[in-house]
Design an enzyme around this catalytic site. Structure first.
Site, PDB file in Angstrom:
ATOM      1  N   TRP A 162       9.324 -25.857 -40.234  1.00  0.00           N
ATOM      2  CA  TRP A 162       9.524 -25.974 -41.680  1.00  0.00           C
ATOM      3  C   TRP A 162       8.825 -24.878 -42.474  1.00  0.00           C
ATOM      4  O   TRP A 162       9.124 -24.667 -43.640  1.00  0.00           O
ATOM      5  CB  TRP A 162       9.032 -27.339 -42.174  1.00  0.00           C
ATOM      6  N   GLU A 262       7.185 -19.849 -29.201  1.00  0.00           N
ATOM      7  CA  GLU A 262       6.197 -19.320 -30.143  1.00  0.00           C
ATOM      8  C   GLU A 262       5.417 -20.520 -30.651  1.00  0.00           C
ATOM      9  O   GLU A 262       5.925 -21.322 -31.426  1.00  0.00           O
ATOM     10  CB  GLU A 262       6.903 -18.567 -31.286  1.00  0.00           C
TER      11      GLU A 262
END
Length: 492
Positions: A162, A262
């Site tokens: 987000w 990641e």
């Protein structure tokens, strides 16, 4: 189709619903929805279609059906679609930035900057698409030839966070499409609208149906597990927490899925005794406060040489106190709300723990009154190494400061973490800074610079901060398989 205005985007579903599969907007198969809230007010924006396992399989079907045609599409044509997407994102910067502010909360200037950064991935990989190439050569021992060719890995599945709802999507989508791979995307439930807008833009750019399928949902485990169980999904890329990454790696292992991860960070920000302190303060504000500190490469631990600690602390505290917090679209606001109330409570608990262990609050900015999800810009000094905030990712506008005198001890402290994503060094002595950089166990280092992300550079970490790289030449390599052909032909 033209990108609707922000009012249209957020007031009602796209066409029949918010799930985008095979070029069609539809509701979730079972009709479920989930709420999305404005973090500045805590008010409901609207209910969004919540994709489930059935939708996940329909998306794989659509991607697989589109795969062969896109693989056979000339690289130049794929490049043209991405170049058009870049231009459309730039054209709609204001709408996309306002959308990011609404669902993520970050200040408008940060959101507009993100849109520009996100668009650049389309441009960079549009240019890389035509440079994939193959190789031909003679075997060193003679007698036959080598042909080495590259081809797309296949159907790709992505899970994005987000904190950068546009950039984290385009950083994955662009190289996949450039390489010839169809895409499945599950955006974060806090920020689904930006991903849906990007799907609309790519459709307008001429991307054929089925090559980008977007499934917003609040039941991620069901959707993602369904993808990872399907043998047609050959690439999986995730950006998020290390804990979740570990779980997903285990699931991906069952079908030996090619993965890029990641994950979390715990970046040290080092200010040496010979640093330009004013420049270090400016860099600290960039590295700490970009996106309200809700950034995986944000400076998390500040190590300042004892001889300049007082000057740096005074100037940094003044800069942090001057930060204006408020709703992201308000004039002059540089710090928006955190993404939700849970994030605020997590940050607060880290600050409370540090103070309980002996840290002192050197600066604390103000925040608006009301129901919004705000946390003040905060500077802590004399923070002990065993404080949780020195060992956990704070993901917010809080900067813990500690001092050092010995370089070897500094390096040991900086490396004493399972994470290794980014680090920052300020020193006028470039040779010394490079020596320090080579000793730090991180995938990226900013030298006299607080901003280091660039679409043309490889982004990623070491240790438990992830696997693989995104961006740069390495970014497209992650979506290509290598095939070797031993070639011979009759000579008479």
């Amino acid at each position: 189709m033209n990108l609707p205005g922000i009012e249209t985007l957020v007031k009602a579903p796209f066409a029949e619903g918010d799930v985008f599969i095979a070029g069609r907007w539809c509701a979730a198969e079972d009709g479920r929805t989930f709420p999305v809230h404005d973090p500045a007010t805590a008010e409901l924006i609207r209910e969004v279609s919540a994709a489930g396992p059935g939708d996940a399989m329909a998306a794989v079907d659509a991607a697989q059906a589109a795969a062969a045609g896109w693989r056979a599409t000339p690289a130049r044509r794929r490049s043209e679609v991405l170049h058009t997407a870049f231009a459309l994102m730039r054209e709609h910067t204001d709408t996309l930035a306002r959308l990011i502010v609404l669902e993520n909360g970050k200040a408008y200037r940060d959101a507009a900057s993100e849109v520009g950064y996100a668009a650049e991935f389309f441009r960079w990989f549009a240019e890389e698409a035509v440079r994939i190439g193959s190789a031909f050569g003679d075997a060193p021992g003679g007698g036959f030839r080598h042909v080495v060719r590259r081809h797309p890995v296949g159907v790709t599945a992505f899970v994005t966070p987000w904190n950068f709802p546009a950039a984290m999507a385009t950083r994955k989508i662009a190289p996949a499409l450039a390489a010839g791979c169809p895409v499945l995307l599950k955006p974060a439930p806090d920020t689904p609208f930006t991903a849906l807008a990007i799907a609309a833009l790519l459709s307008e750019a001429g991307l054929p149906d089925g090559l980008l399928n977007v499934l917003p949902t609040d039941r991620a485990p069901e959707v993602v597990s369904a993808w990872l169980r399907d043998e047609r999904v050959r690439k999986f890329s995730f950006t998020g927490s290390t804990a979740t990454g570990r779980t997903l790696l285990g699931q991906a292992a069952a079908n030996v899925v090619n993965v890029t991860m990641e994950l979390g960070g715990n970046a040290p920000f080092i200010v040496c005794e010979d640093a330009d302190v004013d420049a270090a303060v400016r860099g600290a504000m960039d590295a700490k406060m970009r996106g309200g500190g809700e950034v995986c490469i944000a400076a998390n631990r500040f190590y300042v040489h004892e001889s300049v600690a007082a000057e740096f602390t005074e100037k940094f505290a003044a800069a942090m106190t001057a930060v204006r917090a408020g709703a992201g679209l308000e004039e002059g606001v540089t710090l928006g709300p955190m993404v939700n109330r849970t994030a605020v409570e997590s940050i607060r608990s880290l600050v409370d723990d540090a103070v309980a262990r002996g840290a002192t609050v050197a600066a604390r900015g103000s925040v608006p009154e009301g129901p919004g999800c705000y946390h003040p810009a905060t500077v802590l000094v004399d923070v002990p190494e065993d404080a949780r905030i020195m060992n956990e990712e704070v993901f917010g506008p809080v900067a813990p400061l500690a001092t050092f005198t010995d370089e070897d001890e500094l390096v040991a402290r900086a490396n004493a973490t399972v994470h290794g994503l980014a680090s920052y060094i300020y020193s006028r002595d470039v040779g010394r800074a490079l020596r320090l950089a080579e000793r730090l166990e991180t995938g990226m280092v900013g030298l006299n610079r607080g901003l280091l992300s660039d679409p043309a550079a490889p982004f990623g970490g070491v240790k438990q901060s992830g696997l693989g790289r995104e961006g740069g030449r390495e970014g497209i390599e992650a979506f290509l398989e290598t095939q070797y052909i031993a070639l011979d032909w009759p000579t008479d």
